[in-house]
Write a protein that holds these residues in place. Structure first.
Motif, short mmCIF file in Angstrom:
data_model
loop_
_atom_site.label_atom_id
_atom_site.label_comp_id
_atom_site.label_asym_id
_atom_site.label_seq_id
_atom_site.Cartn_x
_atom_site.Cartn_y
_atom_site.Cartn_z
N ILE A 57 0.84 -1.20 0.00
CA ILE A 57 0.00 0.00 0.00
C ILE A 57 0.87 1.25 0.00
O ILE A 57 1.71 1.45 0.87
N ASP A 58 0.64 2.11 -0.99
CA ASP A 58 1.36 3.37 -1.10
C ASP A 58 0.62 4.42 -0.29
O ASP A 58 -0.37 5.00 -0.75
N THR A 59 1.10 4.64 0.93
CA THR A 59 0.42 5.58 1.84
C THR A 59 0.59 7.04 1.42
O THR A 59 -0.01 7.92 2.02
N GLU A 60 1.40 7.28 0.40
CA GLU A 60 1.59 8.65 -0.09
C GLU A 60 0.82 8.89 -1.40
O GLU A 60 0.92 9.97 -1.97
N SER A 61 0.08 7.89 -1.84
CA SER A 61 -0.64 8.03 -3.12
C SER A 61 -1.87 8.92 -2.97
O SER A 61 -2.43 9.08 -1.88
N LYS A 62 -2.29 9.47 -4.08
CA LYS A 62 -3.49 10.31 -4.13
C LYS A 62 -4.72 9.51 -3.71
O LYS A 62 -5.58 10.00 -2.99
N VAL A 63 -4.79 8.25 -4.13
CA VAL A 63 -5.93 7.39 -3.79
C VAL A 63 -6.02 7.20 -2.28
O VAL A 63 -7.09 7.30 -1.69
N TYR A 64 -4.88 6.94 -1.64
CA TYR A 64 -4.84 6.74 -0.18
C TYR A 64 -5.35 7.98 0.55
O TYR A 64 -6.16 7.88 1.46
N VAL A 65 -4.89 9.14 0.10
CA VAL A 65 -5.28 10.40 0.73
C VAL A 65 -6.75 10.70 0.44
O VAL A 65 -7.52 11.02 1.35
N ASP A 66 -7.18 10.58 -0.83
CA ASP A 66 -8.56 10.90 -1.22
C ASP A 66 -9.58 10.02 -0.51
O ASP A 66 -10.67 10.47 -0.17
N LYS A 67 -9.24 8.77 -0.30
CA LYS A 67 -10.17 7.84 0.36
C LYS A 67 -10.04 7.88 1.88
O LYS A 67 -10.75 7.17 2.58
N ASN A 68 -9.11 8.72 2.36
CA ASN A 68 -8.92 8.90 3.80
C ASN A 68 -8.65 7.57 4.51
O ASN A 68 -9.17 7.32 5.59
N LEU A 69 -7.84 6.72 3.89
CA LEU A 69 -7.62 5.38 4.41
C LEU A 69 -6.78 5.35 5.68
O LEU A 69 -6.81 4.35 6.41
N LYS A 70 -6.08 6.42 5.95
CA LYS A 70 -5.26 6.47 7.17
C LYS A 70 -6.11 6.27 8.42
O LYS A 70 -5.66 5.67 9.39
N TYR A 71 -7.32 6.73 8.38
CA TYR A 71 -8.19 6.71 9.57
C TYR A 71 -9.32 5.70 9.47
O TYR A 71 -10.21 5.70 10.30
N MET A 72 -9.28 4.84 8.47
CA MET A 72 -10.37 3.90 8.27
C MET A 72 -9.92 2.47 8.51
O MET A 72 -8.76 2.12 8.34
N VAL A 73 -10.88 1.63 8.88
CA VAL A 73 -10.65 0.19 8.95
C VAL A 73 -11.21 -0.35 7.63
O VAL A 73 -12.36 -0.07 7.27
N TYR A 74 -10.39 -1.12 6.91
CA TYR A 74 -10.83 -1.60 5.60
C TYR A 74 -10.14 -2.92 5.29
O TYR A 74 -9.11 -3.26 5.87
N ASP A 75 -10.72 -3.66 4.36
CA ASP A 75 -10.13 -4.92 3.89
C ASP A 75 -9.02 -4.54 2.91
O ASP A 75 -9.29 -4.07 1.80
N LYS A 76 -7.79 -4.75 3.31
CA LYS A 76 -6.65 -4.29 2.52
C LYS A 76 -6.59 -4.97 1.16
O LYS A 76 -6.34 -4.32 0.14
N GLU A 77 -6.82 -6.28 1.12
CA GLU A 77 -6.74 -7.00 -0.15
C GLU A 77 -7.80 -6.51 -1.13
O GLU A 77 -7.49 -6.19 -2.27
N GLU A 78 -9.03 -6.41 -0.69
CA GLU A 78 -10.11 -5.96 -1.57
C GLU A 78 -9.91 -4.51 -2.00
O GLU A 78 -10.18 -4.16 -3.15
N THR A 79 -9.43 -3.67 -1.10
CA THR A 79 -9.20 -2.26 -1.43
C THR A 79 -8.09 -2.13 -2.47
O THR A 79 -8.22 -1.35 -3.42
N LEU A 80 -7.00 -2.90 -2.33
CA LEU A 80 -5.93 -2.87 -3.32
C LEU A 80 -6.43 -3.34 -4.69
O LEU A 80 -6.14 -2.73 -5.71
N LEU A 81 -7.19 -4.43 -4.69
CA LEU A 81 -7.68 -4.97 -5.96
C LEU A 81 -8.66 -4.01 -6.64
O LEU A 81 -8.68 -3.90 -7.87
N ALA A 82 -9.43 -3.29 -5.86
CA ALA A 82 -10.40 -2.35 -6.42
C ALA A 82 -9.77 -1.01 -6.82
O ALA A 82 -10.34 -0.27 -7.61
N ASN A 83 -8.60 -0.72 -6.26
CA ASN A 83 -7.92 0.57 -6.51
C ASN A 83 -6.46 0.31 -6.89
O ASN A 83 -5.56 0.49 -6.07
#
Length: 116
Positions: A57-83
Motif C-alpha cells: 500500500i502506497d500511503t503517499e498516493s493520491k488514492v490513499y489520501v482521497d479515500k482517507n484510508l489512514k483513519y479507516m478500517v478496511y479490507d486491505k486485499e479488496e481495497t488494493l484490488l479495487a484501486n
C-alpha cells in the motif's frame, strides 16, 4: 526468467525497472496498473516472505489520501484490488518471488541464479 513488472507509465521507478531489464536484454511483461487491475491470483502470488499487504500500500498516493484510508478500517486485499493505483510501484515478479520498489541488487541475484 518469467518477469512481470506492475507499475504505471508515470512512475519514475517503474521506468527505471523497465530500463534495468532492457539494458540486460531480459524480456518482461509490463502491466500498467492505470489500465489493468491486478487479479486476485497475481496478488496472492506476490504475497509471502517479506511482502505483505501493508508493504504494497502506497500511503503517499493520491488514492490513499482521497479515500482517507489512514483513519479507516478496511479490507486491505479488496481495497488494493479495487484501486490499482494504491499499489506501491514497481512490483517486479518472477514466479513466486517478488520485490516492491526499485531494488536492482535483488534483481541482480535473480539474474545471476538463472545463469548457473
Amino acid at each position: 526468467m518469467n518477469l512481470q513488472i506492475f507499475g504505471t507509465k508515470k512512475c519514475k521507478d517503474s521506468k527505471k525497472a523497465q530500463l534495468y531489464f532492457q539494458e540486460r536484454r531480459i524480456s518482461f511483461q509490463f502491466i500498467n496498473l492505470a489500465e489493468k487491475e491486478m487479479s486476485k491470483g497475481e496478488l496472492r502470488a506476490i504475497l509471502g516472505g517479506a511482502i505483505t499487504l501493508d508493504t504494497l500500500i502506497d500511503t503517499e498516493s493520491k488514492v490513499y489520501v482521497d479515500k482517507n484510508l489512514k483513519y479507516m478500517v478496511y479490507d486491505k486485499e479488496e481495497t488494493l484490488l479495487a484501486n490499482p493505483l494504491l499499489f506501491k510501484t514497481p512490483i517486479v515478479r518472477d514466479g513466486k518471488r517478488a520485490t516492491v520498489g526499485y531494488v536492482p541488487e535483488i534483481w541482480k541475484i535473480w539474474i545471476d541464479e538463472t545463469k548457473k
